[in-house]
Design a protein around this motif. Structure first.
Motif, PDB file in Angstrom:
ATOM      1  N   MET A   1       1.080  -1.328   0.091  1.00 38.60           N
ATOM      2  CA  MET A   1       0.299  -0.237  -0.020  1.00 38.60           C
ATOM      3  C   MET A   1       0.892   1.237   0.101  1.00 38.60           C
ATOM      4  SD  MET A   1      -3.168  -0.729   2.835  1.00 38.60           S
ATOM      5  CE  MET A   1      -3.654   1.121   2.603  1.00 38.60           C
ATOM      6  N   LEU A   2       1.956   1.031   0.698  1.00 36.60           N
ATOM      7  CA  LEU A   2       2.653   1.927   0.830  1.00 36.60           C
ATOM      8  C   LEU A   2       3.623   2.637  -0.454  1.00 36.60           C
ATOM      9  CD1 LEU A   2       3.835   4.357   2.468  1.00 36.60           C
ATOM     10  CD2 LEU A   2       5.755   3.696   3.338  1.00 36.60           C
ATOM     11  N   LEU A   3       3.830   1.807  -1.115  1.00 33.82           N
ATOM     12  CA  LEU A   3       4.366   1.784  -2.475  1.00 33.82           C
ATOM     13  C   LEU A   3       3.458   2.134  -3.369  1.00 33.82           C
ATOM     14  CD1 LEU A   3       6.414  -1.279  -2.253  1.00 33.82           C
ATOM     15  CD2 LEU A   3       7.512   0.575  -2.018  1.00 33.82           C
ATOM     16  N   TRP A   4       2.862   1.692  -3.600  1.00 35.37           N
ATOM     17  CA  TRP A   4       1.826   2.564  -4.618  1.00 35.37           C
ATOM     18  C   TRP A   4       1.906   3.769  -4.108  1.00 35.37           C
ATOM     19  CZ3 TRP A   4      -3.613   4.150  -2.975  1.00 35.37           C
ATOM     20  CH2 TRP A   4      -4.690   4.638  -3.589  1.00 35.37           C
ATOM     21  N   ALA A   5       1.387   4.392  -3.095  1.00 35.80           N
ATOM     22  CA  ALA A   5       1.358   5.361  -2.809  1.00 35.80           C
ATOM     23  C   ALA A   5       2.730   6.609  -2.970  1.00 35.80           C
ATOM     24  CB  ALA A   5       0.640   5.831  -1.008  1.00 35.80           C
ATOM     25  N   GLN A   6       3.630   5.946  -2.761  1.00 35.40           N
ATOM     26  CA  GLN A   6       4.652   7.357  -2.914  1.00 35.40           C
ATOM     27  C   GLN A   6       6.040   6.680  -4.179  1.00 35.40           C
ATOM     28  OE1 GLN A   6       5.960   6.937   0.719  1.00 35.40           O
ATOM     29  NE2 GLN A   6       7.680   4.839   0.739  1.00 35.40           N
ATOM     30  N   VAL A   7       5.488   5.396  -4.390  1.00 31.74           N
ATOM     31  CA  VAL A   7       6.402   4.572  -5.377  1.00 31.74           C
ATOM     32  C   VAL A   7       6.364   6.074  -6.839  1.00 31.74           C
ATOM     33  CG1 VAL A   7       6.697   3.683  -7.345  1.00 31.74           C
ATOM     34  CG2 VAL A   7       6.711   3.179  -5.759  1.00 31.74           C
ATOM     35  N   GLY A   8       5.288   6.711  -6.852  1.00 31.60           N
ATOM     36  CA  GLY A   8       4.697   8.000  -7.620  1.00 31.60           C
ATOM     37  C   GLY A   8       5.948   9.617  -7.421  1.00 31.60           C
ATOM     38  N   PHE A   9       6.889   9.492  -6.598  1.00 32.10           N
ATOM     39  CA  PHE A   9       6.363  10.879  -5.771  1.00 32.10           C
ATOM     40  C   PHE A   9       7.907  10.221  -6.693  1.00 32.10           C
ATOM     41  CE2 PHE A   9       9.868  11.333  -2.336  1.00 32.10           C
ATOM     42  CZ  PHE A   9       9.875  12.451  -2.666  1.00 32.10           C
ATOM     43  N   ALA A  10       8.621   9.396  -6.250  1.00 35.97           N
ATOM     44  CA  ALA A  10      10.586   9.170  -6.115  1.00 35.97           C
ATOM     45  C   ALA A  10      10.388   8.901  -7.707  1.00 35.97           C
ATOM     46  CB  ALA A  10      10.366   7.267  -6.141  1.00 35.97           C
ATOM     47  N   MET A  11       9.087   8.084  -8.578  1.00 37.30           N
ATOM     48  CA  MET A  11       9.391   8.413 -10.328  1.00 37.30           C
ATOM     49  C   MET A  11       9.595   9.906 -10.693  1.00 37.30           C
ATOM     50  SD  MET A  11       6.940   8.552 -12.832  1.00 37.30           S
ATOM     51  CE  MET A  11       5.540   8.898 -11.644  1.00 37.30           C
ATOM     52  N   VAL A  12       8.966  10.530 -10.876  1.00 40.81           N
ATOM     53  CA  VAL A  12       8.565  11.979 -10.825  1.00 40.81           C
ATOM     54  C   VAL A  12      10.325  13.070 -10.606  1.00 40.81           C
ATOM     55  CG1 VAL A  12       7.792  14.745 -10.653  1.00 40.81           C
ATOM     56  CG2 VAL A  12       6.166  12.233 -10.641  1.00 40.81           C
ATOM     57  N   LEU A  13      10.959  12.637  -9.394  1.00 41.91           N
ATOM     58  CA  LEU A  13      11.979  13.147  -8.757  1.00 41.91           C
ATOM     59  C   LEU A  13      13.158  12.452 -10.570  1.00 41.91           C
ATOM     60  CD1 LEU A  13      12.253  14.525  -5.080  1.00 41.91           C
ATOM     61  CD2 LEU A  13      12.488  15.420  -6.828  1.00 41.91           C
ATOM     62  N   LEU A  14      13.066  10.976  -9.709  1.00 38.25           N
ATOM     63  CA  LEU A  14      13.813  10.517 -10.920  1.00 38.25           C
ATOM     64  C   LEU A  14      13.571  10.630 -12.210  1.00 38.25           C
ATOM     65  CD1 LEU A  14      14.124   6.946  -8.863  1.00 38.25           C
ATOM     66  CD2 LEU A  14      15.913   8.789  -8.811  1.00 38.25           C
ATOM     67  N   SER A  15      12.487  10.492 -12.729  1.00 43.20           N
ATOM     68  CA  SER A  15      12.526  11.267 -14.272  1.00 43.20           C
ATOM     69  C   SER A  15      12.935  12.605 -14.439  1.00 43.20           C
ATOM     70  CB  SER A  15      11.340  11.105 -14.270  1.00 43.20           C
ATOM     71  OG  SER A  15      10.730  11.115 -15.791  1.00 43.20           O
ATOM     72  N   ALA A  16      12.677  13.312 -13.863  1.00 43.35           N
ATOM     73  CA  ALA A  16      13.199  14.716 -14.164  1.00 43.35           C
ATOM     74  C   ALA A  16      14.813  14.225 -14.021  1.00 43.35           C
ATOM     75  CB  ALA A  16      12.816  15.965 -12.563  1.00 43.35           C
ATOM     76  N   ALA A  17      15.495  13.716 -13.038  1.00 44.21           N
ATOM     77  CA  ALA A  17      17.563  13.680 -13.120  1.00 44.21           C
ATOM     78  C   ALA A  17      17.652  12.821 -14.327  1.00 44.21           C
ATOM     79  CB  ALA A  17      17.407  12.740 -11.679  1.00 44.21           C
ATOM     80  N   ILE A  18      16.810  11.812 -14.499  1.00 44.16           N
ATOM     81  CA  ILE A  18      17.456  10.915 -15.936  1.00 44.16           C
ATOM     82  C   ILE A  18      17.160  12.106 -17.142  1.00 44.16           C
ATOM     83  CG2 ILE A  18      16.956   9.043 -17.504  1.00 44.16           C
ATOM     84  CD1 ILE A  18      15.694   7.815 -14.819  1.00 44.16           C
ATOM     85  N   LYS A  19      16.261  12.733 -17.300  1.00 44.58           N
ATOM     86  CA  LYS A  19      15.989  13.515 -18.596  1.00 44.58           C
ATOM     87  C   LYS A  19      17.386  14.338 -18.784  1.00 44.58           C
ATOM     88  CE  LYS A  19      11.256  13.242 -19.615  1.00 44.58           C
ATOM     89  NZ  LYS A  19      11.563  12.100 -20.557  1.00 44.58           N
ATOM     90  N   SER A  20      17.535  15.100 -17.396  1.00 44.77           N
ATOM     91  CA  SER A  20      19.021  15.715 -17.650  1.00 44.77           C
ATOM     92  C   SER A  20      20.079  15.337 -18.023  1.00 44.77           C
ATOM     93  CB  SER A  20      19.042  16.661 -15.876  1.00 44.77           C
ATOM     94  OG  SER A  20      19.659  15.763 -14.427  1.00 44.77           O
ATOM     95  N   VAL A  21      20.192  14.151 -17.553  1.00 44.36           N
ATOM     96  CA  VAL A  21      21.777  13.610 -18.632  1.00 44.36           C
ATOM     97  C   VAL A  21      21.924  14.139 -19.365  1.00 44.36           C
ATOM     98  CG1 VAL A  21      23.183  11.103 -19.026  1.00 44.36           C
ATOM     99  CG2 VAL A  21      20.879  11.731 -16.563  1.00 44.36           C
ATOM    100  N   PRO A  22      23.201  14.050 -19.430  1.00 45.27           N
ATOM    101  CA  PRO A  22      23.525  14.720 -20.391  1.00 45.27           C
ATOM    102  C   PRO A  22      23.372  14.355 -21.751  1.00 45.27           C
ATOM    103  CG  PRO A  22      24.813  15.600 -19.357  1.00 45.27           C
ATOM    104  CD  PRO A  22      24.199  14.442 -18.900  1.00 45.27           C
ATOM    105  N   ALA A  23      22.113  14.140 -23.427  1.00 48.03           N
ATOM    106  CA  ALA A  23      22.792  13.056 -24.342  1.00 48.03           C
ATOM    107  C   ALA A  23      24.263  12.300 -24.760  1.00 48.03           C
ATOM    108  CB  ALA A  23      21.663  14.134 -25.304  1.00 48.03           C
ATOM    109  N   GLU A  24      25.002  13.768 -24.599  1.00 44.40           N
ATOM    110  CA  GLU A  24      26.329  13.418 -25.341  1.00 44.40           C
ATOM    111  C   GLU A  24      26.810  11.751 -24.720  1.00 44.40           C
ATOM    112  OE1 GLU A  24      25.296  15.956 -24.451  1.00 44.40           O
ATOM    113  OE2 GLU A  24      25.857  17.412 -25.514  1.00 44.40           O
ATOM    114  N   THR A  25      26.942  12.199 -23.538  1.00 47.32           N
ATOM    115  CA  THR A  25      27.339  10.844 -21.843  1.00 47.32           C
ATOM    116  C   THR A  25      27.201   9.516 -23.313  1.00 47.32           C
ATOM    117  OG1 THR A  25      25.157  11.683 -20.601  1.00 47.32           O
ATOM    118  CG2 THR A  25      27.660  11.813 -20.631  1.00 47.32           C
TER     119      THR A  25
END
Lengths: 303, 327
Positions: free
Chosen positions: B199-223
């Motif tokens: 239940m807790l995972l259901w509730a808060q994985v989205g929060f982690a996903m949003v932060l991590l997704s933004a971080a992944i998108k900021s990884v420079p394409a060159e690398t």
């Protein structure tokens, strides 16, 4: 609670990435599509069950699974909104709904205002003890609010505050304060100092500079904390249970928790109550999601 | 109802207006002082109300809690360390500690794992589909534990064998020809605690996903492109190129989730109230206080929790100092 922290920015790399549109995504494989469809179904299914059940009759809800509406067309015809009317009348959900607003709105705006003044002082004024006091704020970010329950309850008892709206406001002001100051101060510290200096040269006082210059520039950080705090207060059970408690001022979380305890009256009532309690935060969240995400990611992946 | 609504609106206006008035008055008072005094005093007036709130709701109570933890049930006499020894000696509390530890070990790691996985997969969808998928996973964050409790009852509910099942899991189990299971009452292998963790995972994985997704998108394409040119596979790129570059965000999310789990209260309180061996620190604290009316033991539990949190506190402060130095 340290959400908007740590800078992931690598200035040199970042400038390069900004010049060319980044292409981080790989190919949209079939596996990715199928997995994500599965994940989304898994995530939405429980909520769909709640939604469907809340429109079923008492007999249907208690004797068959909600998914049978798909296999048994006759039960589709029996769908009704009766449970909502019933639960609102029986559990005074309408009053609890109003109470939730009366608790959540001031418990969002007052700490925002108080924290904004403190953040301004920490970011733009120099005074003895500034750093030590801010370090204190940072270290208090993680202190659980459990510490406050007994002593504050005794204090409230002496002041006859228990069970009132201000009892909840003040508690949320206290518990949300360190995070609010932390987020706002870190945001304000990134604002160009030249703006502030030109305001000073024009003879503006700190009070004027705060309202006319810094507050408008800090809207993104203010909005993200406001969304966060509103959701937190609306959904809070612990503070409401302890300082307001069941009674005429109870917010909707306390009312619905009581409903869960009396399941004998039927599943459809519990589900209708649960849905009424979720409408505001979910709509609020969906409409402001963009700002919320921007606020959350502002600190961690700025750029 | 109308009276209630009007009263509520008046309360909101009075509360917010009062706070605005407070600062206006404080500022006015400071401006009455001679210039040098005014400049000296003003910062303290600006941070004053905030510190008053923090002192009243965190610092004073924290000191008082340590004090109460050495006193008896109604805080009328000191009993030394009896609260601590009786708690640590009771099998119930030790089981609470084990459960809490289990939550701390499993939930933050699982949140990061799922959040990363979903973020990476969503990143490969078309923008529209990506947005929709992310909203679906993120949305439970807006739902209270009480709301989640009403939702998940239809997943875990159990009726006696032979009757139609209204819980999703039992519908599947009985559909496969097995006996229905009372999921939240099975404490072997801490199974019911695991169900609550879901239940807790259901509730808060989205929060982690949003932060991590933004971080992944900021990884420079060159690398990424460089690695692709070198012939690295997608999984290798994820592990060796993306993860190291988003380490900071991973740690932030990990710490945030860990603190949340240590303080966990409402999911367990709403679903089982700590029965069937699912108790965690937050719920046991609440029940010591409001069921057993034992201030002393409740305070001792909080003190132990605070001690456990001190390392995270030190880490936070260090991290902050390092950031400030880099500004």
């Amino acid at each position: 609670m340290s959400v908007a922290t740590r800078s992931e920015t690598r200035p040199a790399l970042h400038r390069k990435a900004a010049r060319r549109p980044a292409r981080t995504r790989g190919e949209a494989t079939v596996i990715a599509k199928i997995t994500m469809a599965f994940v989304c179904t898994l995530w939405l299914l429980p909520t769909v069950g709640l939604l469907v059940t809340s429109f079923r009759t008492k007999d249907d809800a208690n004797t068959s699974g909600w998914w049978t509406v798909l296999t048994d067309p006759a039960s589709l015809a029996r769908l009704t909104t009766d449970a909502y009317g019933e639960v609102i009348a029986q559990a005074n959900l309408d009053e609890a709904f109003v109470n939730s607003f009366a608790i959540a709105l001031p418990a969002t705006f007052i700490p925002l205002l108080i924290a904004a003044f403190a953040a301004y002082a920490f970011a733009f004024m120099s005074f003895p003890g500034r750093n030590a006091l801010f370090i204190l704020i940072v270290s208090l970010l993680v202190v659980p609010n459990y510490v406050a329950l007994v002593p504050v309850l005794q204090l409230y008892g002496d002041l006859r505050l228990t069970g009132t709206f201000p009892a909840a406001w003040l508690a949320h002001i206290g518990f949300g304060m360190s995070l609010a100051i932390y987020i706002l101060r870190n945001y304000m510290a990134t604002l160009p100092r030249s703006v502030l200096e030109s305001a000073r040269i024009d003879g503006a006082s700190h009070f004027t500079t705060f309202w006319r210059v810094i507050m408008p520039m800090s809207v993104p950080a203010l909005a993200s904390f406001a969304i966060f705090q509103f959701l937190w207060v609306w959904n809070d059970l612990l503070v409401a249970l302890v300082f307001v408690g069941p009674g005429e001022n109870q917010p909707i979380t306390v009312a619905v928790k009581a409903l869960i305890g009396q399941q004998g009256q039927g599943w459809q009532l519990v589900t209708a109550g649960g849905l009424v309690s979720m409408v505001v935060p979910v709509l609020f969240f969906l409409s402001l999601q963009r700002f919320f995400v921007r606020g959350l990611t502002a600190g961690s992946v700025k750029g | 109802m109308l009276v209630k609504t009007i009263n509520a609106i008046l309360a909101v206006v009075a509360g917010v207006g009062g706070a605005l008035l407070l600062f206006w008055v404080l500022n006015r008072l400071a401006e009455l002082l001679p210039g040098r005094w005014e400049a000296w005093l003003k910062p303290y007036l600006y941070i004053g109300p905030a510190f008053l709130a923090i002192c009243l709701y965190l610092i004073y109570p924290a000191i008082q809690t340590v004090n109460y933890s050495f006193a008896n049930a109604d805080s009328t006499a000191y009993v030394g360390v009896e609260n601590y020894t009786s708690l640590l000696g009771s099998p119930g509390f030790r089981s609470t500690l084990v459960n809490t530890l289990l939550w701390i070990v499993i939930v933050p790691a699982a949140t990061i794992g799922l959040g990363l996985g979903i973020a990476v997969l969503a990143d490969r969808l078309k923008p529209r589909a990506e947005k929709l998928a992310k909203t679906a996973v993120f949305m439970p964050m807006a739902i209270s534990a009480v709301g989640a409790g009403t939702i998940w009852r239809f997943v875990y509910a159990a009726n006696p064998p032979g009757e139609p099942q209204i819980g999703l899991q039992n519908a599947i189990v009985t559909g496969l020809g097995m006996e229905p299971v009372n999921w939240l009452q099975i404490s072997q292998f801490k199974f019911n605690s695991l169900e609550l963790m879901v239940m807790l995972l259901w509730a808060q994985v989205g929060f982690a996903m949003v932060l991590l997704s933004a971080a992944i998108k900021s990884v420079p394409a060159e690398t990424l492109e460089a690695a692709r040119i070198d012939g690295a596979g997608e999984f290798h790129i994820f592990r060796k190129v993306i993860v190291p570059q988003i380490r900071g965000t991973i740690i932030t999310v990990f710490v945030t989730v860990t603190i949340g789990v240590m303080k966990l209260f409402d999911i367990v309180y709403v679903m089982t109230n700590g029965d069937f061996d699912t108790n965690v620190i937050g719920v046991q604290f609440f029940n010591e206080l409001f069921t057993n009316f034992h201030n002393g033991r409740a305070a001792a539990i909080v003190v132990m929790l605070m001690i456990a949190i001190v390392p995270i506190m030190i880490y936070q402060v260090r991290q902050f100092r390092a950031e400030e130095a880099g500004r």
